[in-house]
Motif scaffolding. Structure first.
Motif, mmCIF file in Angstrom:
data_model
loop_
_atom_site.group_PDB
_atom_site.id
_atom_site.type_symbol
_atom_site.label_atom_id
_atom_site.label_comp_id
_atom_site.label_asym_id
_atom_site.label_seq_id
_atom_site.Cartn_x
_atom_site.Cartn_y
_atom_site.Cartn_z
ATOM 1 N N ALA A 8 45.542 54.991 58.875
ATOM 2 C CA ALA A 8 45.058 53.780 58.206
ATOM 3 C C ALA A 8 43.855 53.188 58.930
ATOM 4 O O ALA A 8 42.869 52.796 58.303
ATOM 5 C CB ALA A 8 46.180 52.753 58.109
ATOM 6 N N ALA A 9 43.920 53.138 60.258
ATOM 7 C CA ALA A 9 42.816 52.571 61.034
ATOM 8 C C ALA A 9 41.550 53.408 60.890
ATOM 9 O O ALA A 9 40.455 52.869 60.722
ATOM 10 C CB ALA A 9 43.217 52.464 62.510
ATOM 11 N N GLU A 10 41.681 54.718 60.947
ATOM 12 C CA GLU A 10 40.511 55.593 60.816
ATOM 13 C C GLU A 10 39.936 55.509 59.406
ATOM 14 O O GLU A 10 38.721 55.514 59.223
ATOM 15 C CB GLU A 10 40.886 57.029 61.178
ATOM 16 N N SER A 11 40.796 55.387 58.412
ATOM 17 C CA SER A 11 40.333 55.237 57.029
ATOM 18 C C SER A 11 39.562 53.933 56.860
ATOM 19 O O SER A 11 38.507 53.908 56.223
ATOM 20 C CB SER A 11 41.522 55.267 56.063
ATOM 21 N N ALA A 12 40.078 52.868 57.430
ATOM 22 C CA ALA A 12 39.389 51.573 57.360
ATOM 23 C C ALA A 12 38.049 51.637 58.068
ATOM 24 O O ALA A 12 37.050 51.093 57.581
ATOM 25 C CB ALA A 12 40.263 50.479 57.962
ATOM 26 N N GLY A 16 34.211 51.051 56.519
ATOM 27 C CA GLY A 16 33.450 49.908 57.008
ATOM 28 C C GLY A 16 34.241 48.619 57.018
ATOM 29 O O GLY A 16 33.671 47.543 57.089
ATOM 30 N N GLY A 17 35.556 48.720 56.974
ATOM 31 C CA GLY A 17 36.387 47.518 56.974
ATOM 32 C C GLY A 17 37.119 47.332 58.278
ATOM 33 O O GLY A 17 37.056 48.167 59.170
ATOM 34 N N ASN A 18 37.794 46.227 58.369
ATOM 35 C CA ASN A 18 38.592 45.963 59.567
ATOM 36 C C ASN A 18 40.026 45.610 59.169
ATOM 37 O O ASN A 18 40.666 44.796 59.814
ATOM 38 C CB ASN A 18 37.965 44.857 60.416
ATOM 39 N N THR A 19 40.486 46.218 58.097
ATOM 40 C CA THR A 19 41.835 45.946 57.630
ATOM 41 C C THR A 19 42.861 46.614 58.537
ATOM 42 O O THR A 19 42.562 47.575 59.231
ATOM 43 C CB THR A 19 42.040 46.460 56.193
ATOM 44 N N LYS A 20 44.053 46.073 58.524
ATOM 45 C CA LYS A 20 45.145 46.643 59.298
ATOM 46 C C LYS A 20 46.260 47.024 58.343
ATOM 47 O O LYS A 20 46.470 46.375 57.319
ATOM 48 C CB LYS A 20 45.664 45.634 60.322
ATOM 49 N N ALA A 21 46.973 48.071 58.693
ATOM 50 C CA ALA A 21 48.096 48.517 57.871
ATOM 51 C C ALA A 21 49.208 47.484 57.927
ATOM 52 O O ALA A 21 49.474 46.893 58.966
ATOM 53 C CB ALA A 21 48.612 49.859 58.365
#
Length: 70
Positions: A8-12, A16-21
């Motif tokens: 999830a972190a690598e996908s974000a 270009g986002g900073n979302t967290k799972a």
């Protein structure tokens, strides 16, 4: 990798986002344990992946960006 949070972190990061799972309660039908590994294929067949996790995820991300643009 075997860590969903890492995926999830690598996908974000790629997007270009900073979302967290956000992990929620286990639901009926969820996979509770996964033991995926290419080690057995490596040991029995001499097979090794040609693409790293990071490169494969980047290729997948770019593929879907291209499809979305079509």
């Amino acid at each position: 990798p075997g860590d969903l949070g890492l995926v999830a972190a690598e996908s974000a990061r790629l997007a270009g986002g900073n979302t967290k799972a956000e992990f929620q309660e286990i639901k009926k039908g969820d996979v509770l344990k996964s033991c995926l590994s290419h080690e057995k294929a490596k040991n029995l067949l001499g097979w090794q992946p040609k693409t790293s996790f990071e490169e494969g995820l980047n290729n997948t991300y770019c593929f879907f960006l291209q499809k979305k643009a079509e």
